[in-house]
Design a protein around this motif. Structure first.
Motif, PDB file in Angstrom:
ATOM      1  N   ASN A  80       0.796  -1.227   0.000  1.00  0.00           N
ATOM      2  CA  ASN A  80       0.000   0.000   0.000  1.00  0.00           C
ATOM      3  C   ASN A  80       0.828   1.277   0.000  1.00  0.00           C
ATOM      4  O   ASN A  80       0.295   2.347  -0.271  1.00  0.00           O
ATOM      5  CB  ASN A  80      -0.938   0.026   1.209  1.00  0.00           C
ATOM      6  N   TYR A  81       2.101   1.189   0.327  1.00  0.00           N
ATOM      7  CA  TYR A  81       2.944   2.373   0.457  1.00  0.00           C
ATOM      8  C   TYR A  81       4.279   2.173  -0.249  1.00  0.00           C
ATOM      9  O   TYR A  81       4.759   1.056  -0.414  1.00  0.00           O
ATOM     10  CB  TYR A  81       3.223   2.675   1.937  1.00  0.00           C
ATOM     11  N   THR A  82       4.879   3.288  -0.650  1.00  0.00           N
ATOM     12  CA  THR A  82       6.255   3.295  -1.117  1.00  0.00           C
ATOM     13  C   THR A  82       7.057   4.112  -0.113  1.00  0.00           C
ATOM     14  O   THR A  82       6.501   4.869   0.685  1.00  0.00           O
ATOM     15  CB  THR A  82       6.393   3.924  -2.514  1.00  0.00           C
ATOM     16  N   LEU A  83       8.359   3.984  -0.183  1.00  0.00           N
ATOM     17  CA  LEU A  83       9.236   4.691   0.755  1.00  0.00           C
ATOM     18  C   LEU A  83      10.049   5.728   0.015  1.00  0.00           C
ATOM     19  O   LEU A  83      10.722   5.410  -0.973  1.00  0.00           O
ATOM     20  CB  LEU A  83      10.160   3.705   1.464  1.00  0.00           C
ATOM     21  N   SER A  84       9.974   6.963   0.466  1.00  0.00           N
ATOM     22  CA  SER A  84      10.827   8.019  -0.056  1.00  0.00           C
ATOM     23  C   SER A  84      12.094   8.023   0.788  1.00  0.00           C
ATOM     24  O   SER A  84      12.066   8.363   1.976  1.00  0.00           O
ATOM     25  CB  SER A  84      10.126   9.371   0.029  1.00  0.00           C
ATOM     26  N   ILE A  85      13.200   7.622   0.191  1.00  0.00           N
ATOM     27  CA  ILE A  85      14.454   7.473   0.934  1.00  0.00           C
ATOM     28  C   ILE A  85      14.992   8.818   1.424  1.00  0.00           C
ATOM     29  O   ILE A  85      15.531   8.923   2.511  1.00  0.00           O
ATOM     30  CB  ILE A  85      15.513   6.756   0.073  1.00  0.00           C
ATOM     31  N   GLY A  86      14.841   9.858   0.624  1.00  0.00           N
ATOM     32  CA  GLY A  86      15.397  11.159   1.001  1.00  0.00           C
ATOM     33  C   GLY A  86      14.823  11.715   2.284  1.00  0.00           C
ATOM     34  O   GLY A  86      15.522  12.340   3.074  1.00  0.00           O
ATOM     35  N   LYS A  94      -0.819   4.634  -5.645  1.00  0.00           N
ATOM     36  CA  LYS A  94      -1.999   4.897  -6.452  1.00  0.00           C
ATOM     37  C   LYS A  94      -2.874   3.647  -6.493  1.00  0.00           C
ATOM     38  O   LYS A  94      -2.368   2.530  -6.414  1.00  0.00           O
ATOM     39  CB  LYS A  94      -1.568   5.285  -7.869  1.00  0.00           C
ATOM     40  N   ASP A  95      -4.170   3.832  -6.606  1.00  0.00           N
ATOM     41  CA  ASP A  95      -5.161   2.752  -6.645  1.00  0.00           C
ATOM     42  C   ASP A  95      -5.247   1.986  -5.321  1.00  0.00           C
ATOM     43  O   ASP A  95      -5.564   0.799  -5.305  1.00  0.00           O
ATOM     44  CB  ASP A  95      -4.890   1.775  -7.808  1.00  0.00           C
ATOM     45  N   THR A  96      -4.912   2.636  -4.232  1.00  0.00           N
ATOM     46  CA  THR A  96      -5.117   2.066  -2.900  1.00  0.00           C
ATOM     47  C   THR A  96      -5.907   3.078  -2.081  1.00  0.00           C
ATOM     48  O   THR A  96      -5.963   4.264  -2.435  1.00  0.00           O
ATOM     49  CB  THR A  96      -3.780   1.766  -2.172  1.00  0.00           C
ATOM     50  N   PRO A  97      -6.527   2.648  -1.002  1.00  0.00           N
ATOM     51  CA  PRO A  97      -7.259   3.609  -0.164  1.00  0.00           C
ATOM     52  C   PRO A  97      -6.350   4.643   0.502  1.00  0.00           C
ATOM     53  O   PRO A  97      -6.817   5.655   1.031  1.00  0.00           O
ATOM     54  CB  PRO A  97      -7.922   2.743   0.902  1.00  0.00           C
ATOM     55  N   PHE A  98      -5.050   4.407   0.472  1.00  0.00           N
ATOM     56  CA  PHE A  98      -4.090   5.293   1.147  1.00  0.00           C
ATOM     57  C   PHE A  98      -3.390   6.238   0.175  1.00  0.00           C
ATOM     58  O   PHE A  98      -2.392   6.848   0.509  1.00  0.00           O
ATOM     59  CB  PHE A  98      -3.043   4.458   1.885  1.00  0.00           C
ATOM     60  N   TYR A  99      -3.920   6.358  -1.054  1.00  0.00           N
ATOM     61  CA  TYR A  99      -3.285   7.155  -2.103  1.00  0.00           C
ATOM     62  C   TYR A  99      -3.011   8.582  -1.616  1.00  0.00           C
ATOM     63  O   TYR A  99      -3.886   9.290  -1.134  1.00  0.00           O
ATOM     64  CB  TYR A  99      -4.158   7.199  -3.354  1.00  0.00           C
TER      65      TYR A  99
END
Length: 109
Positions: A80-86, A94-99
């Motif tokens: 459901n999530y991606t990680l922004s390393i910076g 996108k296309d998840t309830p947590f967009y």
């Protein structure tokens, strides 16, 4: 170990005050206590910052190993999530309830 080094530095500072100034013993003690409190506060803050940073890196490592972490009551995983390393921020996919939802890794457990 850092506390011992801080105390040694303050002790050397006190000895320099004692032998190379004409201050009274009370003035020397006051100055030494002030310097000691500043040094120990700096060491304590550094230890706190290192522990907080390590906790955040542990959360990021768990996320990268496809684990689920809890952030403010929300279960965060790589589906459901991606990680922004910076910025070490979890961003809803996108296309998840947590967009678009952004959660800092520093508030996760």
């Amino acid at each position: 170990m850092a506390y011992i080094a801080g105390i040694v530095v303050v002790a050397l500072f006190f000895l320099a005050l004692h032998y190379f100034t004409e201050l009274t013993n009370r003035q020397k003690a006051t100055i030494t206590v002030i310097v000691l409190s500043v040094v120990l506060s700096a060491i304590a803050f550094n230890s706190y910052s290192n522990a907080k940073s390590q906790k955040m890196l542990d959360v990021v490592m768990k996320f990268n190993q496809h684990g689920t972490v809890v952030c403010k009551g929300v279960s965060v995983n790589d589906e459901n999530y991606t990680l922004s390393i910076g910025t070490y921020t979890f961003i809803g996919k996108k296309d998840t309830p947590f967009y678009g939802q952004m959660i800092s890794a520093s508030v996760c457990e």
